[in-house]
Design a protein around this motif. Structure first.
Motif, short mmCIF file in Angstrom:
data_model
loop_
_atom_site.label_atom_id
_atom_site.label_comp_id
_atom_site.label_asym_id
_atom_site.label_seq_id
_atom_site.Cartn_x
_atom_site.Cartn_y
_atom_site.Cartn_z
N ALA A 17 -13.49 -18.01 -18.39
CA ALA A 17 -12.26 -17.25 -18.23
C ALA A 17 -12.54 -15.76 -18.29
O ALA A 17 -13.45 -15.31 -19.01
CB ALA A 17 -11.26 -17.63 -19.33
N ARG A 20 -11.78 -12.49 -19.86
CA ARG A 20 -11.22 -12.20 -21.19
C ARG A 20 -10.55 -10.83 -21.18
O ARG A 20 -11.20 -9.81 -21.00
CB ARG A 20 -12.34 -12.26 -22.24
CG ARG A 20 -13.03 -13.62 -22.32
CD ARG A 20 -14.28 -13.58 -23.17
NE ARG A 20 -15.25 -12.64 -22.63
CZ ARG A 20 -16.43 -12.34 -23.22
NH1 ARG A 20 -16.74 -12.90 -24.38
NH2 ARG A 20 -17.25 -11.48 -22.65
N SER A 63 1.38 -10.06 -20.15
CA SER A 63 0.83 -11.19 -20.90
C SER A 63 1.53 -12.49 -20.52
O SER A 63 0.91 -13.55 -20.42
CB SER A 63 0.96 -10.93 -22.40
OG SER A 63 0.23 -9.77 -22.77
N LYS A 73 -0.05 -16.01 -18.40
CA LYS A 73 0.11 -17.41 -18.82
C LYS A 73 0.51 -18.32 -17.65
O LYS A 73 0.49 -19.54 -17.79
CB LYS A 73 1.15 -17.50 -19.94
CG LYS A 73 0.66 -17.02 -21.29
CD LYS A 73 -0.31 -18.03 -21.91
CE LYS A 73 -0.89 -17.52 -23.23
NZ LYS A 73 0.08 -17.43 -24.30
N ALA A 126 -5.57 -21.36 -17.68
CA ALA A 126 -6.19 -20.86 -18.91
C ALA A 126 -7.71 -20.80 -18.79
O ALA A 126 -8.36 -19.98 -19.45
CB ALA A 126 -5.79 -21.74 -20.09
N GLU A 127 -8.27 -21.62 -17.91
CA GLU A 127 -9.73 -21.57 -17.73
C GLU A 127 -10.17 -20.35 -16.91
O GLU A 127 -11.36 -20.06 -16.82
CB GLU A 127 -10.24 -22.85 -17.07
CG GLU A 127 -9.66 -23.16 -15.70
CD GLU A 127 -8.44 -24.07 -15.77
OE1 GLU A 127 -8.18 -24.77 -14.76
OE2 GLU A 127 -7.74 -24.08 -16.80
N HIS A 175 -8.07 -17.16 -17.05
CA HIS A 175 -7.59 -15.93 -17.70
C HIS A 175 -7.23 -16.21 -19.15
O HIS A 175 -6.49 -17.16 -19.44
CB HIS A 175 -6.35 -15.38 -16.97
CG HIS A 175 -6.63 -14.93 -15.57
ND1 HIS A 175 -6.99 -13.65 -15.26
CD2 HIS A 175 -6.59 -15.63 -14.40
CE1 HIS A 175 -7.17 -13.56 -13.94
NE2 HIS A 175 -6.93 -14.74 -13.41
N GLN A 176 -7.74 -15.36 -20.04
CA GLN A 176 -7.47 -15.51 -21.47
C GLN A 176 -7.24 -14.13 -22.09
O GLN A 176 -8.06 -13.23 -21.88
CB GLN A 176 -8.67 -16.18 -22.15
CG GLN A 176 -8.31 -17.00 -23.36
CD GLN A 176 -7.70 -18.35 -23.00
OE1 GLN A 176 -8.29 -19.15 -22.32
NE2 GLN A 176 -6.50 -18.60 -23.48
N VAL A 228 -7.57 -12.14 -25.30
CA VAL A 228 -8.29 -12.37 -26.55
C VAL A 228 -7.99 -11.31 -27.61
O VAL A 228 -8.29 -11.51 -28.79
CB VAL A 228 -9.81 -12.46 -26.30
CG1 VAL A 228 -10.13 -13.63 -25.39
CG2 VAL A 228 -10.37 -11.17 -25.71
#
Length: 337
Positions: A5, A7, A21, A25, A29-30, A32-33, A35
């Motif tokens: 992803a 980060r 943000s 979502k 999720a794999e 974009h994350q 952190v």
């Protein structure tokens, strides 16, 4: 990185960072994350982190800049602070997506972009409209010559926002051009493929605070091609856009800055944005997902800028904005250095 992803670090815990943000979502999720988030007050960062299920919260931007687990930083504070904030992250060797307008004037924009190049990091101004499917379709139609030669672009963006200090106070980067008019201007620049106009004329009304309120701008390009846009922070406009060529026309209906439909020679096609999981502060802002995915793709390819919103595009926007402000008599403290 292709199997990992991207980060994200979020700089500033304000309204636009919230919407960005939420938009992230809507992506896998794999891929974009988020952190970490940083705000000027730790309590604000912690509240934001709790709302968005973010593991790390920082009470200063400097801590975010030092975080080794960040691939790219989204800068969401207001534009008078973009220069200092962007330089903090580029000098820390961080890739950056910075909210529009990139800075207060061409000098600041150039300084930011020079720093990104010197530090060999990816940098993009977050002109999110450019990445909407409607904008992708406009560029495709124009490239294929569907309209013949484009002869006129007209756009407008106006809404009553006089209650927002950020639109009227000069020290907050106030003025309708940088917040509203730039959406019309970027469309004109996109349609005419980054060409500099031969002439530009701006006339309008300014507030007692010294910033622009309601303005009409006319641009003339080579080969007798024209553009006109008007914008206002006090009046409610239709907020649409029209591109007219020798063989047809394209209409972008209301909310041209976050478009979800396009009418080509009378035929409408819809491109809805995903539904948000949390309430949004602004219309259609799950559409920020498209610019985020562009950043990921550029990083995967090792690029330092996007061809869709290049460094040259940001400089052209700033130069034209500076000229419009000059004609209107709008001067910021940043112009006097």
């Amino acid at each position: 990185m292709s199997n990992m992803a991207t980060r994200w670090g979020i700089c500033s815990a304000g309204k636009i960072s919230h919407d960005f943000s939420v938009a992230l979502k809507t992506l896998p999720a794999e891929d974009h994350q988020v952190v970490a988030v940083a705000a000027r007050r730790l309590e604000d960062a912690q509240e934001f982190a709790n709302k968005h299920s973010i593991h790390q919260a920082y009470g200063s931007y400097e801590e975010l800049a030092r975080d080794p687990n960040i691939d790219v930083v989204y800068v969401g504070n207001i534009h008078p602070y973009h220069l200092k904030t962007c330089l903090l992250f580029t000098n820390a060797k961080k890739n950056v997506l910075c909210e529009k307008p990139l800075a207060m004037n061409t000098r600041e924009v150039t300084e930011i972009l020079d720093s990104a190049k010197k530090n060999n990091v990816f940098f993009m101004e977050a002109v999110w409209t450019r990445f909407f499917p409607v904008s992708v379709e406009i560029r495709r139609l124009l490239a294929q010559g569907e309209l013949g030669e484009v002869k006129m672009v007209r756009a407008e963006f106006g809404m009553p926002l006089m209650h927002r200090p950020r639109l009227i106070e000069k020290e907050l980067g106030g003025g309708a051009l940088l917040s509203l008019g730039m959406y019309c201007l970027q469309l004109v620049c996109m349609v005419y493929n980054g060409e500099k106009p031969e002439s530009i004329q701006a006339t309008g009304v300014c507030l007692e605070t010294g910033v622009d309120e309601t303005v009409v701008v006319t641009l003339k390009f080579s080969r007798d091609r024209m553009a006109m846009f008007h914008y206002s922070s006090s009046l409610q406009f239709l907020n649409d856009a029209v591109i007219v060529g020798t063989k047809g026309n394209i209409q972008v209906p209301s909310q041209m800055w976050c478009p979800t439909s396009i009418i080509v020679n009378g035929r409408e096609t819809r491109f809805p944005v995903p539904e948000p999981r949390l309430p949004l502060n602004f219309p259609n802002t799950t559409g920020m997902r498209y610019e985020a995915e562009e950043v990921r793709q550029c990083l995967l390819k090792g690029l330092k800028e996007s061809a869709v919103m290049s460094h040259a595009d940001s400089i052209l926007l700033a130069e034209l904005e500076d000229e419009i402000r000059r004609q209107l008599g709008v001067v910021y403290s940043q112009d006097c250095l």
